[in-house]
Motif scaffolding. Sequence first.
Motif, PDB file in Angstrom:
ATOM      1  N   ASP A 154      -5.272   7.336   5.685  1.00 38.83           N
ATOM      2  CA  ASP A 154      -4.807   8.200   4.595  1.00 38.83           C
ATOM      3  C   ASP A 154      -3.375   7.806   4.238  1.00 38.83           C
ATOM      4  OD1 ASP A 154      -4.231  10.194   2.770  1.00 38.83           O
ATOM      5  OD2 ASP A 154      -4.011  11.764   4.295  1.00 38.83           O
ATOM      6  N   PRO A 155      -3.185   6.926   3.246  1.00 36.27           N
ATOM      7  CA  PRO A 155      -1.845   6.441   2.910  1.00 36.27           C
ATOM      8  C   PRO A 155      -0.865   7.534   2.464  1.00 36.27           C
ATOM      9  CG  PRO A 155      -3.510   5.084   1.864  1.00 36.27           C
ATOM     10  CD  PRO A 155      -4.211   6.257   2.457  1.00 36.27           C
ATOM     11  N   ARG A 156      -1.363   8.693   2.033  1.00 39.46           N
ATOM     12  CA  ARG A 156      -0.466   9.759   1.584  1.00 39.46           C
ATOM     13  C   ARG A 156      -0.142  10.750   2.704  1.00 39.46           C
ATOM     14  NH1 ARG A 156       0.710  10.138  -3.626  1.00 39.46           N
ATOM     15  NH2 ARG A 156       0.931  12.396  -3.590  1.00 39.46           N
ATOM     16  N   PHE A 157      -0.553  10.430   3.934  1.00 41.73           N
ATOM     17  CA  PHE A 157      -0.281  11.291   5.083  1.00 41.73           C
ATOM     18  C   PHE A 157       1.227  11.473   5.226  1.00 41.73           C
ATOM     19  CE2 PHE A 157       0.567  11.516   9.732  1.00 41.73           C
ATOM     20  CZ  PHE A 157       0.003  12.756   9.974  1.00 41.73           C
ATOM     21  N   LEU A 158       1.671  12.706   5.348  1.00 43.91           N
ATOM     22  CA  LEU A 158       3.075  13.121   5.496  1.00 43.91           C
ATOM     23  C   LEU A 158       3.907  13.050   4.209  1.00 43.91           C
ATOM     24  CD1 LEU A 158       4.218  11.743   8.969  1.00 43.91           C
ATOM     25  CD2 LEU A 158       3.592  14.081   8.377  1.00 43.91           C
ATOM     26  N   LEU A 159       3.384  12.476   3.142  1.00 45.93           N
ATOM     27  CA  LEU A 159       4.170  12.386   1.909  1.00 45.93           C
ATOM     28  C   LEU A 159       4.552  13.766   1.369  1.00 45.93           C
ATOM     29  CD1 LEU A 159       5.521  10.806  -0.350  1.00 45.93           C
ATOM     30  CD2 LEU A 159       3.306  10.670  -1.489  1.00 45.93           C
TER      31      LEU A 159
ATOM     32  N   GLY B 206      13.852  17.616  -7.550  1.00 48.35           N
ATOM     33  CA  GLY B 206      13.845  16.588  -8.586  1.00 48.35           C
ATOM     34  C   GLY B 206      14.011  15.172  -8.057  1.00 48.35           C
ATOM     35  N   GLN B 207      14.160  15.002  -6.747  1.00 46.81           N
ATOM     36  CA  GLN B 207      14.357  13.663  -6.188  1.00 46.81           C
ATOM     37  C   GLN B 207      13.105  13.121  -5.486  1.00 46.81           C
ATOM     38  OE1 GLN B 207      17.173  11.786  -6.580  1.00 46.81           O
ATOM     39  NE2 GLN B 207      17.794  13.438  -7.933  1.00 46.81           N
ATOM     40  N   GLY B 208      12.036  13.898  -5.461  1.00 47.44           N
ATOM     41  CA  GLY B 208      10.805  13.488  -4.789  1.00 47.44           C
ATOM     42  C   GLY B 208      10.185  12.240  -5.380  1.00 47.44           C
ATOM     43  N   TYR B 209      10.434  12.006  -6.657  1.00 49.24           N
ATOM     44  CA  TYR B 209       9.847  10.826  -7.306  1.00 49.24           C
ATOM     45  C   TYR B 209      10.316   9.538  -6.633  1.00 49.24           C
ATOM     46  CZ  TYR B 209      14.270   9.730  -9.547  1.00 49.24           C
ATOM     47  OH  TYR B 209      15.573   9.372  -9.773  1.00 49.24           O
ATOM     48  N   ALA B 210      11.557   9.524  -6.145  1.00 57.19           N
ATOM     49  CA  ALA B 210      12.090   8.317  -5.504  1.00 57.19           C
ATOM     50  C   ALA B 210      11.318   8.014  -4.227  1.00 57.19           C
ATOM     51  CB  ALA B 210      13.573   8.486  -5.203  1.00 57.19           C
ATOM     52  N   LEU B 211      11.049   9.054  -3.449  1.00 55.35           N
ATOM     53  CA  LEU B 211      10.273   8.865  -2.220  1.00 55.35           C
ATOM     54  C   LEU B 211       8.851   8.449  -2.554  1.00 55.35           C
ATOM     55  CD1 LEU B 211      10.138   9.036   0.853  1.00 55.35           C
ATOM     56  CD2 LEU B 211       9.472  11.416   0.599  1.00 55.35           C
ATOM     57  N   GLU B 212       8.280   9.080  -3.561  1.00 56.66           N
ATOM     58  CA  GLU B 212       6.910   8.741  -3.946  1.00 56.66           C
ATOM     59  C   GLU B 212       6.822   7.286  -4.419  1.00 56.66           C
ATOM     60  OE1 GLU B 212       3.203  10.986  -6.068  1.00 56.66           O
ATOM     61  OE2 GLU B 212       5.234  11.581  -6.613  1.00 56.66           O
ATOM     62  N   LYS B 213       7.846   6.819  -5.086  1.00 54.85           N
ATOM     63  CA  LYS B 213       7.874   5.437  -5.571  1.00 54.85           C
ATOM     64  C   LYS B 213       7.969   4.453  -4.398  1.00 54.85           C
ATOM     65  CE  LYS B 213      10.473   2.409  -8.663  1.00 54.85           C
ATOM     66  NZ  LYS B 213      11.647   2.299  -9.527  1.00 54.85           N
TER      67      LYS B 213
ATOM     68  N   TRP C 217       7.051   5.117  -1.238  1.00 49.67           N
ATOM     69  CA  TRP C 217       6.088   5.424  -0.189  1.00 49.67           C
ATOM     70  C   TRP C 217       5.171   4.251   0.160  1.00 49.67           C
ATOM     71  CZ3 TRP C 217       6.674   8.950   3.244  1.00 49.67           C
ATOM     72  CH2 TRP C 217       5.623   9.282   4.075  1.00 49.67           C
ATOM     73  N   PRO C 218       4.587   3.534  -0.802  1.00 47.85           N
ATOM     74  CA  PRO C 218       3.711   2.409  -0.430  1.00 47.85           C
ATOM     75  C   PRO C 218       4.440   1.353   0.414  1.00 47.85           C
ATOM     76  CG  PRO C 218       3.402   2.957  -2.735  1.00 47.85           C
ATOM     77  CD  PRO C 218       4.568   3.757  -2.257  1.00 47.85           C
ATOM     78  N   ARG C 219       5.711   1.098   0.124  1.00 54.44           N
ATOM     79  CA  ARG C 219       6.470   0.126   0.910  1.00 54.44           C
ATOM     80  C   ARG C 219       6.746   0.650   2.318  1.00 54.44           C
ATOM     81  NH1 ARG C 219      11.324  -1.455  -2.906  1.00 54.44           N
ATOM     82  NH2 ARG C 219      12.160  -2.226  -0.951  1.00 54.44           N
ATOM     83  N   ILE C 220       6.999   1.952   2.438  1.00 48.18           N
ATOM     84  CA  ILE C 220       7.240   2.554   3.752  1.00 48.18           C
ATOM     85  C   ILE C 220       5.988   2.438   4.615  1.00 48.18           C
ATOM     86  CG2 ILE C 220       7.675   4.743   4.940  1.00 48.18           C
ATOM     87  CD1 ILE C 220       9.435   5.510   2.479  1.00 48.18           C
TER      88      ILE C 220
END
Length: 113
Positions: free
Chosen positions: A13-18, A28-35, A37-40
Amino acid sequence: ATRAALAEQWRRDPRFLLPEMMGWMKSGQGYALEKLWPRIVASAARDAAAKTAEAAAPPAEHRSVEHRKKREAERSAGGAGAGRPESAKRSAKKQKKVKRNPKALGSGLSIWD
């Protein structure tokens, strides 16, 4: 509770813990983490795979041991490193140059002169 277990969970589940991580972000800063996330997730999977491969490989000698063996072999063959003894090599190092400043306080002048 290990890095390998987390990597396995992210593989399923790649979205686990996101969502939980986004809750820690400023509004308003969650978009940066979401962007990012695939690299993390990819980085964690890569690290886990490397750790597994490292554990399976035979242990390598410490670099200093390898270096010492190489230098001993060169000396016995008369190659690089042969010649002067170690003490002569240490004394041949250049002395650190110190710039003298006659106007500095340590030169005998004081602020009252």
